[in-house]
Design a protein around this motif. Structure first.
Motif, PDB file in Angstrom:
ATOM      1  N   ILE A  80       0.836  -1.201   0.000  1.00 38.68           N
ATOM      2  CA  ILE A  80       0.000   0.000   0.000  1.00 38.68           C
ATOM      3  C   ILE A  80       0.869   1.248   0.000  1.00 38.68           C
ATOM      4  O   ILE A  80       1.946   1.283   0.597  1.00 38.68           O
ATOM      5  CB  ILE A  80      -0.925   0.002   1.235  1.00 38.68           C
ATOM      6  N   GLY A  81       0.377   2.317  -0.648  1.00 41.83           N
ATOM      7  CA  GLY A  81       1.077   3.598  -0.623  1.00 41.83           C
ATOM      8  C   GLY A  81       0.169   4.735  -1.034  1.00 41.83           C
ATOM      9  O   GLY A  81      -0.980   4.530  -1.457  1.00 41.83           O
ATOM     10  N   ASN A  82       0.667   5.973  -0.923  1.00 40.40           N
ATOM     11  CA  ASN A  82      -0.048   7.182  -1.356  1.00 40.40           C
ATOM     12  C   ASN A  82      -1.430   7.292  -0.702  1.00 40.40           C
ATOM     13  O   ASN A  82      -2.445   7.449  -1.377  1.00 40.40           O
ATOM     14  CB  ASN A  82      -0.185   7.205  -2.882  1.00 40.40           C
ATOM     15  N   ILE A  83      -1.473   7.248   0.617  1.00 38.41           N
ATOM     16  CA  ILE A  83      -2.727   7.226   1.377  1.00 38.41           C
ATOM     17  C   ILE A  83      -3.259   8.641   1.567  1.00 38.41           C
ATOM     18  O   ILE A  83      -2.516   9.565   1.906  1.00 38.41           O
ATOM     19  CB  ILE A  83      -2.498   6.557   2.750  1.00 38.41           C
ATOM     20  N   LYS A  84      -4.575   8.815   1.361  1.00 39.87           N
ATOM     21  CA  LYS A  84      -5.224  10.109   1.554  1.00 39.87           C
ATOM     22  C   LYS A  84      -6.504   9.910   2.374  1.00 39.87           C
ATOM     23  O   LYS A  84      -7.214   8.920   2.187  1.00 39.87           O
ATOM     24  CB  LYS A  84      -5.576  10.753   0.212  1.00 39.87           C
ATOM     25  N   PHE A  85      -6.796  10.895   3.241  1.00 38.79           N
ATOM     26  CA  PHE A  85      -8.008  10.848   4.069  1.00 38.79           C
ATOM     27  C   PHE A  85      -8.782  12.143   3.884  1.00 38.79           C
ATOM     28  O   PHE A  85      -8.206  13.226   3.852  1.00 38.79           O
ATOM     29  CB  PHE A  85      -7.648  10.651   5.538  1.00 38.79           C
ATOM     30  N   LYS A  86     -10.117  12.009   3.772  1.00 46.58           N
ATOM     31  CA  LYS A  86     -10.985  13.183   3.682  1.00 46.58           C
ATOM     32  C   LYS A  86     -12.110  13.016   4.690  1.00 46.58           C
ATOM     33  O   LYS A  86     -12.805  11.995   4.693  1.00 46.58           O
ATOM     34  CB  LYS A  86     -11.564  13.318   2.273  1.00 46.58           C
ATOM     35  N   GLY A  87     -12.297  14.004   5.537  1.00 43.71           N
ATOM     36  CA  GLY A  87     -13.363  13.928   6.534  1.00 43.71           C
ATOM     37  C   GLY A  87     -12.936  14.624   7.810  1.00 43.71           C
ATOM     38  O   GLY A  87     -11.888  15.286   7.871  1.00 43.71           O
ATOM     39  N   SER A 103     -13.856   9.604   3.686  1.00 43.25           N
ATOM     40  CA  SER A 103     -13.233   8.652   2.755  1.00 43.25           C
ATOM     41  C   SER A 103     -11.763   8.456   3.084  1.00 43.25           C
ATOM     42  O   SER A 103     -11.101   9.349   3.609  1.00 43.25           O
ATOM     43  CB  SER A 103     -13.369   9.136   1.301  1.00 43.25           C
ATOM     44  N   VAL A 104     -11.280   7.269   2.770  1.00 44.89           N
ATOM     45  CA  VAL A 104      -9.857   6.977   2.797  1.00 44.89           C
ATOM     46  C   VAL A 104      -9.534   6.263   1.490  1.00 44.89           C
ATOM     47  O   VAL A 104     -10.288   5.386   1.044  1.00 44.89           O
ATOM     48  CB  VAL A 104      -9.467   6.119   4.026  1.00 44.89           C
ATOM     49  N   GLU A 105      -8.460   6.664   0.842  1.00 41.03           N
ATOM     50  CA  GLU A 105      -8.095   6.071  -0.448  1.00 41.03           C
ATOM     51  C   GLU A 105      -6.586   5.926  -0.535  1.00 41.03           C
ATOM     52  O   GLU A 105      -5.833   6.654   0.118  1.00 41.03           O
ATOM     53  CB  GLU A 105      -8.640   6.899  -1.603  1.00 41.03           C
ATOM     54  N   PHE A 106      -6.176   4.965  -1.356  1.00 40.38           N
ATOM     55  CA  PHE A 106      -4.741   4.693  -1.481  1.00 40.38           C
ATOM     56  C   PHE A 106      -4.492   3.855  -2.729  1.00 40.38           C
ATOM     57  O   PHE A 106      -5.406   3.227  -3.284  1.00 40.38           O
ATOM     58  CB  PHE A 106      -4.220   3.955  -0.246  1.00 40.38           C
ATOM     59  N   ASP A 107      -3.228   3.844  -3.170  1.00 36.92           N
ATOM     60  CA  ASP A 107      -2.797   2.956  -4.249  1.00 36.92           C
ATOM     61  C   ASP A 107      -2.344   1.635  -3.636  1.00 36.92           C
ATOM     62  O   ASP A 107      -1.888   1.592  -2.490  1.00 36.92           O
ATOM     63  CB  ASP A 107      -1.643   3.580  -5.025  1.00 36.92           C
ATOM     64  N   PHE A 108      -2.477   0.559  -4.404  1.00 35.10           N
ATOM     65  CA  PHE A 108      -1.982  -0.729  -3.927  1.00 35.10           C
ATOM     66  C   PHE A 108      -1.509  -1.581  -5.096  1.00 35.10           C
ATOM     67  O   PHE A 108      -1.951  -1.398  -6.238  1.00 35.10           O
ATOM     68  CB  PHE A 108      -3.048  -1.474  -3.115  1.00 35.10           C
ATOM     69  N   TYR A 168      -3.110  -0.371  -8.634  1.00 33.07           N
ATOM     70  CA  TYR A 168      -4.544  -0.095  -8.555  1.00 33.07           C
ATOM     71  C   TYR A 168      -4.796   0.982  -7.503  1.00 33.07           C
ATOM     72  O   TYR A 168      -3.903   1.348  -6.727  1.00 33.07           O
ATOM     73  CB  TYR A 168      -5.316  -1.357  -8.159  1.00 33.07           C
ATOM     74  N   HIS A 169      -6.039   1.444  -7.468  1.00 32.78           N
ATOM     75  CA  HIS A 169      -6.455   2.451  -6.489  1.00 32.78           C
ATOM     76  C   HIS A 169      -7.729   1.956  -5.792  1.00 32.78           C
ATOM     77  O   HIS A 169      -8.642   1.463  -6.453  1.00 32.78           O
ATOM     78  CB  HIS A 169      -6.747   3.782  -7.183  1.00 32.78           C
ATOM     79  N   LEU A 170      -7.774   2.058  -4.462  1.00 37.14           N
ATOM     80  CA  LEU A 170      -8.960   1.690  -3.684  1.00 37.14           C
ATOM     81  C   LEU A 170      -9.436   2.898  -2.895  1.00 37.14           C
ATOM     82  O   LEU A 170      -8.650   3.542  -2.199  1.00 37.14           O
ATOM     83  CB  LEU A 170      -8.663   0.541  -2.720  1.00 37.14           C
ATOM     84  N   LYS A 171     -10.732   3.186  -3.007  1.00 38.74           N
ATOM     85  CA  LYS A 171     -11.347   4.288  -2.255  1.00 38.74           C
ATOM     86  C   LYS A 171     -12.506   3.736  -1.436  1.00 38.74           C
ATOM     87  O   LYS A 171     -13.434   3.145  -1.974  1.00 38.74           O
ATOM     88  CB  LYS A 171     -11.854   5.359  -3.210  1.00 38.74           C
ATOM     89  N   ILE A 172     -12.426   3.917  -0.110  1.00 41.17           N
ATOM     90  CA  ILE A 172     -13.499   3.546   0.809  1.00 41.17           C
ATOM     91  C   ILE A 172     -14.185   4.831   1.213  1.00 41.17           C
ATOM     92  O   ILE A 172     -13.559   5.724   1.791  1.00 41.17           O
ATOM     93  CB  ILE A 172     -12.932   2.816   2.040  1.00 41.17           C
ATOM     94  N   VAL A 173     -15.480   4.965   0.916  1.00 43.28           N
ATOM     95  CA  VAL A 173     -16.154   6.249   1.108  1.00 43.28           C
ATOM     96  C   VAL A 173     -17.579   6.029   1.615  1.00 43.28           C
ATOM     97  O   VAL A 173     -18.246   5.070   1.242  1.00 43.28           O
ATOM     98  CB  VAL A 173     -16.152   7.064  -0.211  1.00 43.28           C
ATOM     99  N   ILE A 174     -18.046   6.945   2.482  1.00 44.31           N
ATOM    100  CA  ILE A 174     -19.402   6.888   3.028  1.00 44.31           C
ATOM    101  C   ILE A 174     -19.914   8.311   3.164  1.00 44.31           C
ATOM    102  O   ILE A 174     -19.131   9.253   3.371  1.00 44.31           O
ATOM    103  CB  ILE A 174     -19.428   6.159   4.391  1.00 44.31           C
ATOM    104  N   ALA A 175     -21.251   8.506   3.028  1.00 46.81           N
ATOM    105  CA  ALA A 175     -21.820   9.850   3.118  1.00 46.81           C
ATOM    106  C   ALA A 175     -23.300   9.777   3.470  1.00 46.81           C
ATOM    107  O   ALA A 175     -23.990   8.804   3.165  1.00 46.81           O
ATOM    108  CB  ALA A 175     -21.642  10.595   1.796  1.00 46.81           C
ATOM    109  N   ASP A 176     -23.794  10.853   4.122  1.00 51.64           N
ATOM    110  CA  ASP A 176     -25.228  11.059   4.277  1.00 51.64           C
ATOM    111  C   ASP A 176     -25.799  11.483   2.932  1.00 51.64           C
ATOM    112  O   ASP A 176     -25.159  12.234   2.177  1.00 51.64           O
ATOM    113  CB  ASP A 176     -25.512  12.171   5.293  1.00 51.64           C
TER     114      ASP A 176
END
Length: 524
Positions: A45-52, A121-126, A282-290
């Motif tokens: 895993i690398g290049n991790i980003k967090f939004k929230g 959301s949290v996303e990263f390359d893998f 690849y890129h994985l994004k885990i995201v949730i919202a109202d």
């Protein structure tokens, strides 16, 4: 008297066991958790980003079997510290933004329509080392049960993408239907749902005004009579709808859950899975919202150490590939290098192949591009498939091929062994089929290896069926060992009911899904 004391002792022990059960929440730096706690075997895993907001994401541990995903990270549309505790409210709500200031997310906009709030959301390359990645999760919400079949559905997604494709892998097992409040609930896909709702709606009517027994004077009685003409019958302005705990519902729920989790409903432990190309970025994004408003919290629980990559020979078009995990540094691929660029010269020399041939062997069966399945407010039913009634077949008969995922291009055909409901012993009819296949395998044993995968129908929980599929695998391995006259080790995957080949709503379909698949792979 003795029975009375015994009953009291059991009650005390039961209460003590519940009191020790709890969900513990801790603040965490999301990038550190992803780097140190999420990745398991076979994934870099690398290049991790967090939004929230910081409080929307916490680490947690669940003791006393409250959650099936017992340790990991929670992403919430509200304050995640509010997730743990007695479920004493039907409308647990918290927000980090104003209702007049909706947010935007291009990936969620492709999945659901409606204004978005409290995006987390949290996303990263893998880089995967094998052709399949997966991780475990549960999704819970306080929008259960009131907003089932409504547009007020909080949304979450697990989006896997590369330079050419994007797809949501938060799907109901064995379907292309996204997991949501409208698709997994007390009415639909109940096998994947746990009810934690203690409350029922009750209309409490304010008491009607008392009528005076004092008759008064004649003019007064006349005025009261005139006034009664303009008095409205029916509920008075003080009438209200309230939600209160229902003693009958309490009897049907898990006390461990409602004493420790404030969501009114939660999915069972589910698996997010995708086929990938090994040694590719690849890129994985885990995201949730109202969605639609910023109230009624929801959350997704991601299991610690569950992101793994494994070799799965059941992939359509699977071709075996070399193991390069000790040959290359996958971090270089994260930095933008290609596999061909980082293959060591001595490795290519030892294998008497140029880099392009080794890369081609890894990428012979690329994963087809796909788009996210829309998570609409109306539940989407998977397409039904007509399945012929099972009948005795030879190893390579046309009927048998209907339940084979992949028909390889060589002489040794794949074999499917069927099982009776909730059984792992091999019937004589299926044993005869297995003997025929192994007899042929003995003649070409030096040319082929065997991989197997166990499958079930969708009766029972995911965990029970994983264990049942494992028992079926072991039965096949034992039988093959006896036929070969030696104990052998066969790579085996337990698939539970996550990869059906037929419709589980019919007896015929369920019978075809109760199976172990034997895949014969030609050695290079």
């Amino acid at each position: 008297m003795m029975k009375k004391y015994l009953f009291l002792l059991v009650a005390v022990l039961f209460s003590a066991a519940i009191s020790f059960a709890q969900i513990r929440l801790s603040s965490i730096k999301v990038d550190e958790w992803v780097k140190k706690n999420f990745s398991g075997q076979g994934v870099v895993i690398g290049n991790i980003k967090f939004k929230g907001y910081p409080l929307s994401t916490l680490s947690y541990t669940s003791s006393g079997n409250i959650l099936q995903v017992q340790k990991g990270l929670i992403l919430s549309t509200g304050n995640s510290f509010n997730v743990a505790g007695y479920n004493n409210s039907h409308n647990q709500s918290s927000t980090f933004g104003d209702i007049l200031s909706p947010q935007a997310d291009p990936d969620l906009a492709a999945i659901v329509s409606g204004k978005l709030f409290d995006i987390c959301s949290v996303e990263f390359d893998f880089v995967p080392m094998d052709n399949s990645i997966q991780f475990n999760y549960q999704f819970g919400s306080d929008e259960y049960p009131e907003y089932v079949d409504s547009p007020y559905n909080d949304v979450f997604a697990f989006i896997v993408s590369d330079e050419s494709s994007t797809k949501n892998i938060a799907l109901i097992p064995g379907t292309g239907v996204p997991v949501s409040i409208n698709t997994v609930n007390f009415k639909l896909n109940q096998d994947h749902f746990i009810d934690n709702n203690l409350y029922k709606q009750v209309v409490i009517k304010r008491q009607e005004p008392l009528k005076s027994t004092y008759r008064g004077t004649l003019p007064g009685r006349v005025l009261r009579g005139i006034g009664s003409i303009f008095t409205m019958n029916g509920p008075v302005p003080g009438d209200q709808t309230v939600i209160q705990a229902d003693p009958e519902l309490l009897k049907t729920l898990d006390p461990n859950l409602y004493r420790n989790l404030r969501y009114d409903g939660i999915t069972k432990k589910l698996v997010a899975q995708s086929y990938v190309t090994p040694y590719k970025k690849y890129h994985l994004k885990i995201v949730i919202a109202d969605v639609a408003d910023n109230i009624y919290d929801s959350g997704v629980f991601i299991e610690d150490r569950s992101l793994t990559s494994k070799k799965d020979v059941q992939q359509p078009g699977f071709v075996d590939y070399p193991d390069l995990s000790k040959v290359i540094d996958p971090n270089l691929i994260l930095q933008g290098k290609t596999l061909e660029e980082i293959l060591p010269a001595n490795y290519k020399k030892e294998n008497n192949k140029p880099a392009e041939q080794i890369v081609a062997a890894v990428q012979q069966a690329p994963v087809p591009a796909s788009q996210p399945t829309p998570a609409t407010a109306t539940p989407v039913q998977p397409k039904q498939r007509s399945v012929p009634a099972p009948k005795p077949v030879d190893v390579a008969s046309p009927a048998q091929k209907k339940v084979v995922l992949t028909e390889p291009d060589f002489d040794m055909p794949n074999v499917v062994i069927l099982f009776d409901f909730d059984k792992s012993d091999i019937t004589e009819e299926e044993m005869s089929k297995l003997r025929t296949a192994i007899s042929k395998y003995k003649q070409v044993r030096n040319q082929y290896s065997i991989n197997i995968s166990g499958h079930t129908d969708n009766y029972g929980s995911l965990q029970y069926n994983y264990a049942l599929a494992d028992r079926r695998n072991k039965a096949i391995i034992h039988a093959v060992s006896e036929m070969l006259g030696e104990k052998i080790s066969i790579p085996a995957l337990s698939k539970s009911y996550t990869q059906p080949v037929a419709d589980n709503s019919s007896d015929t379909g369920r019978q075809l899904n109760r199976r172990v698949e034997l895949v014969f792979i030609k050695k290079k």
